[in-house]
Design an enzyme around this catalytic site. Structure first.
Site, PDB file in Angstrom:
ATOM      1  N   ASP A 106      50.046  63.216  33.618  1.00  0.00           N
ATOM      2  CA  ASP A 106      51.029  62.140  33.706  1.00  0.00           C
ATOM      3  C   ASP A 106      50.451  60.889  33.033  1.00  0.00           C
ATOM      4  O   ASP A 106      49.320  60.922  32.530  1.00  0.00           O
ATOM      5  CB  ASP A 106      51.321  61.899  35.194  1.00  0.00           C
ATOM      6  CG  ASP A 106      52.728  61.401  35.432  1.00  0.00           C
ATOM      7  OD1 ASP A 106      53.288  60.757  34.529  1.00  0.00           O
ATOM      8  OD2 ASP A 106      53.266  61.639  36.525  1.00  0.00           O
ATOM      9  N   ASP A 163      62.205  61.210  35.081  1.00  0.00           N
ATOM     10  CA  ASP A 163      62.093  62.193  36.175  1.00  0.00           C
ATOM     11  C   ASP A 163      63.465  62.590  36.697  1.00  0.00           C
ATOM     12  O   ASP A 163      64.338  61.732  36.885  1.00  0.00           O
ATOM     13  CB  ASP A 163      61.343  61.583  37.368  1.00  0.00           C
ATOM     14  CG  ASP A 163      59.846  61.477  37.120  1.00  0.00           C
ATOM     15  OD1 ASP A 163      59.390  61.767  35.999  1.00  0.00           O
ATOM     16  OD2 ASP A 163      59.142  61.091  38.076  1.00  0.00           O
TER      17      ASP A 163
END
Ligand code: NAG
Ligand code: NAG
Ligand code: NAG
Ligand code: NAG
Ligand code: NAG
Length: 419
Positions: free
Chosen positions: A157, A219
């Site tokens: 990430d 997301d």
């Protein structure tokens, strides 16, 4: 013949530069904790659902015992919040000892004993999105640590990395360190999404040289609106994204939320079908211990999975659109000279009644040699033989639902016997 040869050449020329670790030849399938279980770390308050080795072991058991592994779901992936709050005396990451008493190595052994693979999570930058220690200053050490533990997939990430311009250097460094471990580790990069967010031009050639799968967009959340907004992004960017997908390299629109709180059965079918057409990773984020059979059946639908896992690895495109109906088509199986196709008709309408959708077969974007197709409606389990490319194909599609069609070139025996 001609069309397939051209396609193979195009794919081949791109594939030569793609990441060469032998992994993700088709979109990876498995389970990933984030969307459903987040950073729930209080095992006193919520022992059943907290991020702990028990959660991953239980999901692994469900994958094996409830048919998911046999259907192709093989990765069990940890997301954020697995680490202890500091590195150890040798600067190595280690798992929170209360929530992961066996350590990641012990968990990996368990997952491997079930014939499954283990994925783990870190971030580029000094901290993960939830504030746990991350790999920014320790890329090489962490790559080695993950390999020693027997990790099979890594999601890296990026949210606490303030200078996103450095990602074009940092992610490829990690690729090198992963490679140097000698252990094949599927690399999932969040890098393009962060560049997009910062307005930095994305170089997808570079991304594909270094990552097996990569997040392009925000997301996913537990809502149909979120699913639609993601689909819209892939439609808008399809001319950029379709050419970079192929065996070893896939765009990642984020997790499947099928069986969670928000999607209806129709919407769940729609997400499953769209992710298959997009050649997206099929990483479920749901509670496999409590999922109901109607959602499980969607996740296990063999015909939809076959569309997703087609070995050509081509990402489908939106080929038709009006205010409520979209048609998406993906070419399959280019190793044969005929070629099959799959299409999804997505009904975004909310009018309460199924829509009668009629489309001239040619407009699905199917390129024929014979002029006739046998069209299989996957969810209705119905074959329509010998449909002329210039005829209308009609089907009822439920609101916020899909029809999934598979096109097979009509075989001559049907042309003769079933006009
Ligand atoms: C490392 O990269 C080389 C060259 O690209 C490749 O042949 C090899 O399979 C890779 N090894 C691993 C473990 O990814
Ligand atoms: C965990 O939850 C329990 C019970 O709700 C609570 O007493 C405790 O303070 C929580 N621990 C942390 C670290 O938040
Ligand atoms: C990470 O920490 C190092 C060392 O403390 C520092 O030099 C670097 O700027 C930090 N990086 C970020 C993105 O905060
Ligand atoms: C994108 O990356 C490729 C591969 O590393 C490189 O050859 C190319 O020059 C880059 N393109 C741009 C615009 O920087
Ligand atoms: C959208 O396309 C479908 C399928 O062709 C058709 O049934 C519907 O009437 C169209 N709607 C509009 C507003 O054009």
């Amino acid at each position: 013949m001609w069309a397939s040869a051209v396609l193979l050449v195009l794919l081949g020329s791109f594939g030569a530069n793609a990441l060469d670790n032998g992994l993700a030849r088709t979109p990876p399938m498995g389970w990933l904790a984030w969307e459903r279980f987040r950073c729930n770390v209080n095992c006193t308050a919520d022992p059943k659902n907290c991020v702990s080795e028990k959660l991953f072991m239980e999901m692994a058991d469900r994958l094996v015992e409830d048919g998911y592994k046999d259907a192709g779901y093989e990765y069990v992936n940890i997301d954020d919040c697995w680490m202890a709050k500091q590195r150890d005396a040798n600067n190595k990451l280690y798992a929170d000892p209360e929530r992961f008493p066996s350590g990641i190595k012990g968990l990996a052994d368990y997952i491997h004993s079930k014939g499954l693979k283990l994925g783990i999570y870190t971030a580029y930058g000094n901290f993960t999105c939830q504030g746990y220690p991350a790999s920014g200053m320790h890329l090489e050490l962490d790559a080695q640590t993950f390999a020693e533990w027997g990790v099979d997939m890594l999601k890296m990430d990026g949210c606490k990395q303030m200078d996103r311009h450095t990602m074009k250097k940092g992610y490829p460094q990690m690729t090198k360190y992963l490679n140097a471990t000698g252990r094949p580790i599927l690399f999932s990069c969040s890098w393009p999404d962060y560049e997009r967010g910062a307005g930095i031009p994305i170089n997808y050639t570079l991304v594909a040289e270094n990552c097996n799968i990569w997040r392009n967009y925000v997301d996913i959340q537990d809502s149909w609106q979120s699913v639609l907004s993601i689909i819209d992004y892939y439609a808008k960017e399809q001319d950029t994204l379709v050419p970079v997908a192929g065996p070893g390299n896939f765009n990642d629109p984020d997790m499947l939320i099928i069986g969670d709180f928000s999607l209806s059965v129709e919407q769940a079918k729609a997400q499953m079908a769209m992710w298959a057409i997009l050649a997206a990773p099929l990483l479920m984020s749901n509670d496999l211990r409590t999922i109901t059979p109607e959602y499980r059946d969607i996740l296990l639908n063999k015909d939809v999975i076959a569309i997703s896992q087609d070995n050509a690895g081509i990402m489908g495109k939106r080929v038709l659109q009006n205010d409520t109906i979209e048609v998406w088509t993906k070419q399959l199986d280019i190793s044969t000279s005929f070629g099959d196709y799959a299409s999804v008709i997505l009904n975004r309408g909310v009018s309460g009644m199924p829509s009668n959708v009629s489309i001239v077969v040619r407009e699905f974007g199917v390129h024929d040699l014979m002029g006739f197709w046998d069209i299989y409606d996957v969810f209705q389990d119905k074959m329509h033989y010998y449909v002329n490319v210039d005829d209308f194909y009609s089907v009822m599609v439920n609101p916020s639902g899909v029809a999934v069609l598979r096109f097979y070139p009509t075989r001559l025996q049907f042309a003769k016997t079933e006009p």
